[in-house]
Scaffold this motif. Structure first.
Motif, short mmCIF file in Angstrom:
data_model
loop_
_atom_site.label_atom_id
_atom_site.label_comp_id
_atom_site.label_asym_id
_atom_site.label_seq_id
_atom_site.Cartn_x
_atom_site.Cartn_y
_atom_site.Cartn_z
N GLU A 40 0.82 -1.21 0.00
CA GLU A 40 0.00 0.00 0.00
C GLU A 40 0.86 1.26 0.00
O GLU A 40 0.50 2.26 -0.63
N THR A 41 2.03 1.21 0.69
CA THR A 41 2.89 2.40 0.68
C THR A 41 3.42 2.71 -0.72
O THR A 41 3.79 3.84 -1.00
N LEU A 42 3.44 1.68 -1.58
CA LEU A 42 3.85 1.91 -2.97
C LEU A 42 2.73 2.54 -3.78
O LEU A 42 2.89 2.79 -4.98
N GLY A 43 1.59 2.77 -3.15
CA GLY A 43 0.47 3.40 -3.82
C GLY A 43 -0.52 2.40 -4.40
O GLY A 43 -1.39 2.76 -5.19
N ASN A 44 -0.40 1.15 -4.00
CA ASN A 44 -1.25 0.11 -4.57
C ASN A 44 -2.56 -0.04 -3.81
O ASN A 44 -2.65 0.28 -2.62
N ASP A 45 -3.57 -0.56 -4.51
CA ASP A 45 -4.87 -0.86 -3.94
C ASP A 45 -4.86 -2.31 -3.45
O ASP A 45 -5.06 -3.24 -4.24
N VAL A 46 -4.61 -2.49 -2.14
CA VAL A 46 -4.45 -3.86 -1.62
C VAL A 46 -5.76 -4.66 -1.64
O VAL A 46 -5.73 -5.89 -1.55
N SER A 47 -6.88 -3.97 -1.79
CA SER A 47 -8.15 -4.71 -1.84
C SER A 47 -8.21 -5.63 -3.06
O SER A 47 -8.96 -6.61 -3.07
N GLN A 48 -7.40 -5.31 -4.07
CA GLN A 48 -7.36 -6.16 -5.26
C GLN A 48 -6.83 -7.56 -4.96
O GLN A 48 -7.09 -8.51 -5.70
N LEU A 49 -6.04 -7.68 -3.89
CA LEU A 49 -5.41 -8.96 -3.59
C LEU A 49 -6.28 -9.86 -2.72
O LEU A 49 -6.09 -11.08 -2.69
N ALA A 50 -7.24 -9.27 -2.02
CA ALA A 50 -8.02 -10.03 -1.02
C ALA A 50 -8.78 -11.19 -1.66
O ALA A 50 -8.98 -12.23 -1.01
#
Ligand code: TIU
Length: 223
Positions: A40-50
């Motif tokens: 997430e700190t890289l600016g990614n949307d972690v919800s995509q991985l769930a």
């Protein structure tokens, strides 16, 4: 339990000897999966991985039931960063870099909370955990030795992210002679289009790097 199974995969069905098959779960770590982690700190949307967690959990349970070898990997580095090339550390994160203090401990450092595997897929003591400094699971690890010791010829591969650590590992595995079946809904990317293309790249040209199958198809073959 059957010793052989046929998975309805693409580009074609594949018959596997389960005793020569391992489940390889790539980098399902808190730093990639959870809000506040490195991803997430890289600016990614972690919800995509769930979305990958449930399909992986279903295959993991089936693998545990059948006694299949289960291998988990974790991407990360030694506390002194001696295994982290400057070319990697310098990349990506303007605010937080590998080794910097983050909300879940030092970013991608072995032993820190964020480096560990998410609780839903936590390894059993009997399972193999491979700590890897790179994207591919073979580079600078004991993975190939483990696979040879157990007589493994085939890998069911899942985890994150599809186009980075999963693709790199599958390409390396293919060169080393392992048949890889990538579990499509058991992989995920911060970028949905990279996920889709990452899977297409594996199965194109008659399966140039391997096979792709859904978790449902894998579970059906294991029954
Ligand atoms: N595990 C893995 O894929 N590591 C990454 O750094 N992936 C990204 O997509 N950044």
């Amino acid at each position: 339990k059957p010793t052989l199974g046929v998975i309805s995969a693409e580009p074609e069905p594949i018959r596997l000897d389960w005793s020569a098959t391992a489940l390889l779960i790539i980098d399902m770590q808190r730093d990639f999966m959870e809000p506040g982690g490195f991803g997430e700190t890289l600016g990614n949307d972690v919800s995509q991985l769930a979305r990958a967690v449930k399909p992986i959990g279903a295959v993991l349970n089936a693998a545990r039931d059948t006694g299949m070898l289960v291998i988990h990997t974790r991407e990360g580095h030694l506390p002194d960063l001696s295994d982290a090339p400057p070319a990697k550390v310098e990349r990506g994160a303007p605010s937080l870099r590998i080794g910097d203090p983050g909300p879940m401990g030092r970013i991608l450092i072995r032993g820190e909370a964020g480096h560990d595997i998410i609780s839903a897929l936590y390894p059993l003591d009997s399972e193999v955990v491979i700590d890897k400094p790179g994207k591919g699971a073979f580079y600078a690890t004991e993975l190939n030795d483990v696979l040879e010791r157990y007589g493994i010829e085939n890998l069911l591969v899942c985890g994150v992210t599809t186009e980075v650590c999963v693709n790199t590992t599958v390409r390396e595995a293919n060169d080393r002679g392992y048949r890889c079946v990538v579990i499509s809904d058991g992989c995920a990317s911060y970028f949905p289009e990279f996920h889709e293309m990452g899977l297409k790249m594996i199965k194109a040209q008659g399966g140039i790097f391997g096979w792709v199958a859904t978790s449902a198809a894998v579970l059906e073959a294991m029954r």
